[in-house]
Write a protein that holds these residues in place. Structure first.
Motif, short mmCIF file in Angstrom:
data_model
loop_
_atom_site.label_atom_id
_atom_site.label_comp_id
_atom_site.label_asym_id
_atom_site.label_seq_id
_atom_site.Cartn_x
_atom_site.Cartn_y
_atom_site.Cartn_z
N CYS A 150 -5.85 5.95 -4.16
CA CYS A 150 -4.51 6.42 -4.51
C CYS A 150 -4.43 6.98 -5.94
N LEU A 155 2.13 1.98 -3.42
CA LEU A 155 1.08 2.54 -4.27
C LEU A 155 0.87 4.02 -3.96
N LYS A 211 -4.26 -7.54 -5.29
CA LYS A 211 -3.72 -7.39 -3.94
C LYS A 211 -4.09 -6.03 -3.34
N LEU A 212 -4.13 -5.01 -4.19
CA LEU A 212 -4.32 -3.63 -3.71
C LEU A 212 -5.68 -3.06 -4.07
N ARG A 213 -6.62 -3.94 -4.38
CA ARG A 213 -7.92 -3.52 -4.93
C ARG A 213 -8.58 -2.38 -4.17
N VAL A 258 1.07 -2.83 -11.47
CA VAL A 258 0.41 -2.85 -10.17
C VAL A 258 -0.46 -4.09 -10.05
N VAL A 317 0.83 -1.20 0.00
CA VAL A 317 0.00 0.00 0.00
C VAL A 317 0.87 1.26 0.00
N ASP A 374 -7.40 -0.10 -2.40
CA ASP A 374 -6.62 1.14 -2.29
C ASP A 374 -6.38 1.82 -3.64
N VAL A 375 -6.68 1.14 -4.74
CA VAL A 375 -6.40 1.69 -6.06
C VAL A 375 -7.15 2.99 -6.31
#
Length: 234
Positions: free
Chosen positions: A61, A4, A53-55, A49, A1, A57-58
């Motif tokens: 950010c 990102l 994994k970062l769904r 990216v 995170v 927070d995309v």
């Protein structure tokens, strides 16, 4: 995170004026599909990216970057990507240039990204990865190479296409068509009491008409299948 967040802050701090973007999604045996990978290229670097994994927070950010009207977002065949960005991350694109629309306006023999890269950059993509399962982790190094190539050359293509369109007088139309695509709003497919009828109409020619009782069973079966498919994402 944290990486990102640093990426998003860096993209804005660098004062870049354009980004090349692409997405890899998984659609096979999935009710509506989902994004697995996002590729971003600037003039200086390529970034991949893992959006599975970062769904969550995309959007937080990268949403402001994609919505920034001072940054051109260059995509190829962006109709699907625009909807996926909205659906999965709540991300909206402002200031879009679609190289697929541009190549079509210029009358290229093919409007696919593979043809564009080969024609303008002499790069031939490995088609074995075209239908790869992008859910798999860790990603194969060749899969990463394939994904990276989708955006690595795109800003160069953007430059070439703009020059050609400027010479032919079609640049304004491509910007306008790209803008219309960016304004498309994603709407999740919903089921209504008459949704079954479209499938029924397509099947009439093969099976003949149904009685009223048979049709009620058909409608109930359709509704059951739809409900289960959504619940299982299958």
């Amino acid at each position: 995170v944290e990486d990102l967040e640093d990426l998003a802050a860096g993209l804005r701090a660098e004062g870049i004026s354009e980004l090349a973007v692409d997405l890899e999604a998984h659609n096979y045996r999935s009710f509506q599909g989902f994004c697995c990978l996002m590729q971003i290229s600037t003039r200086d670097r390529d970034i991949i990216v893992d959006v599975m994994k970062l769904r969550k927070d995309v959007g937080r950010c990268l949403g402001p970057v994609f919505a920034d009207p001072n940054i051109v977002k260059v995509l190829h065949g962006s109709n699907g990507d625009v909807g996926w960005l909205q659906r999965d991350f709540g991300v909206y694109i402002c200031n879009l240039f679609d190289t697929g629309v541009a190549s079509k306006a210029l009358g290229y023999e093919s409007n696919g990204l593979g043809h564009l890269l080969e024609k303008l950059c002499g790069f031939k993509a490995d088609k074995r990865w075209q239908l790869a399962d992008w859910r798999i982790r860790p990603l194969h190094s060749q899969a990463i190479h394939y994904a990276r190539a989708d955006t690595h050359f795109l800003l160069y293509c953007y430059d070439v296409l703009r020059r050609e369109l400027g010479a032919s007088g079609g640049l304004i139309n491509v910007w306008e068509e790209s803008r219309k695509i960016s304004l498309t709003m994603y709407e999740k497919e919903m089921t209504s009491p008459t949704s079954f009828y479209e499938l029924y109409k397509r099947m009439i020619s093969k099976s003949g008409t149904l009685t009223e009782r048979q049709l009620s069973v058909f409608a109930a079966l359709y509704e059951w299948r739809d409900r289960l498919a959504r619940a299982l994402d299958d």
